[in-house]
Enzyme design. Structure first.
Site, PDB file in Angstrom:
ATOM      1  CG  ASP A  32      63.767  90.887  89.892  1.00 14.95           C
ATOM      2  OD1 ASP A  32      62.990  90.076  90.445  1.00 14.95           O
ATOM      3  OD2 ASP A  32      64.459  91.702  90.527  1.00 14.95           O
ATOM      4  CG  ASN A  80      66.055  81.967  92.696  1.00 15.76           C
ATOM      5  OD1 ASN A  80      66.206  82.042  91.478  1.00 15.76           O
ATOM      6  ND2 ASN A  80      65.942  83.065  93.432  1.00 15.76           N
TER       7      ASN A  80
END
Ligand code: FPP
Length: 259
Positions: A32, A80
């Site tokens: 991330d 996503n």
């Protein structure tokens, strides 16, 4: 410059000594912070993903050198797709670039590629790149580099439950015979046996949540959260995360003889 400073960077601790006997067999990483890394440099988000891909290369070699057996990387989640299409397209192109440039190094390091997720929903070029990389590295018997691509843990569990339910409906399985092993075998991590479950789960960039990643499999994983953004993550950061792992007392619900 201040924006580049990583507080709580485990690699800041010097003289990290690892016990080679207690290297986690399965390390999973939620990579991330690519977007924030780019923003801090006034770059487009995709520049962060590009740098993130370079980090994947470095960390693959570092983990393999340390003796990790399975490295699972959360590269694209079932959620996503909600991102802007330019970014999604770029993320879908990344495995193509990655494997185009890196398969020879994977073979040199005896690393076998695996993938888990709903790969049939990926663009054809991405599917082909993944498929070719799996094929090209199939004889490597060192570390498994396992990409989670279009993966989501709840969807994985639903698919697994459907598989088990079908076996019951077809009379191949009695409900009373369903065990934890049955579930393990129905999940996408089944081919990683005996390393289905991560020993260590790392999330970068300061977020402290699991985001639908390996929910069943992390029941007893050690969790390490670092503020380091994925593009800044180095072999030293990985070693420091493993040192943190080695400092923990894993009891799996039992007791140790420590008083
Ligand atoms: C999260 O950062 C990262 C992703 C959604 C993509 C991860 C992909 C890579 C690191 C490259 C993968 C490489 C290969 C070879 C497949 P973010 O964009 O959510 O960052 P932010 O939270 O700072 O916005």
């Amino acid at each position: 410059m201040f924006a580049f400073f990583n507080k709580n960077d485990p690699a800041d601790k010097t003289d990290v000594q690892l016990d080679p006997q207690r290297v986690p067999a399965h390390v999973a990483i939620i990579m991330d912070g690519n977007g924030r890394w780019a923003k801090a440099r006034h770059l487009p988000r995709i520049a962060g993903h590009k740098e993130g891909m370079n980090t994947v290369k470095k960390i693959t070699v570092a983990a393999s050198d340390l003796g990790v057996k399975v490295l699972t990387l959360y590269a694209f989640s079932t959620e996503n797709w909600k991102r802007p299409s330019d970014e999604v397209n770029y993320l879908m192109q990344l495995p193509v670039n990655f494997f185009d440039t890196f398969v020879p190094d994977l073979i040199k390091n005896n690393v076998r590629v695996a993938v888990m997720g709903y790969t049939d929903k990926l663009p054809a070029a991405t599917q082909k790149a993944v498929h070719d990389a799996i094929e090209d590295t199939k004889d490597c018997d060192g570390m498994v580099l396992n990409f989670a691509l279009n993966y989501g843990s709840r969807a994985e569990m639903v698919t697994g439950v459907q598989k088990i339910a079908r076996a019951v409906a077809e009379g191949q399985l009695q409900p009373a015979d369903i065990t934890e092993k049955t579930v393990d075998q129905a999940l996408m991590t089944a081919p990683l046996a005996p390393y289905n479950d991560p020993d260590l789960l790392i999330r970068t960039s300061g977020e402290e949540r699991i985001s639908n990643f390996l929910l069943w499999q992390i029941a007893y994983s050690e969790l390490v959260f670092t503020d380091v953004k994925w593009p800044d993550f180095t072999a030293a950061t990985l070693q420091a995360c493993i040192a943190d792992f080695q400092s923990r007392d894993r009891r799996f619900g039992g007791l140790t003889d420590k008083k």
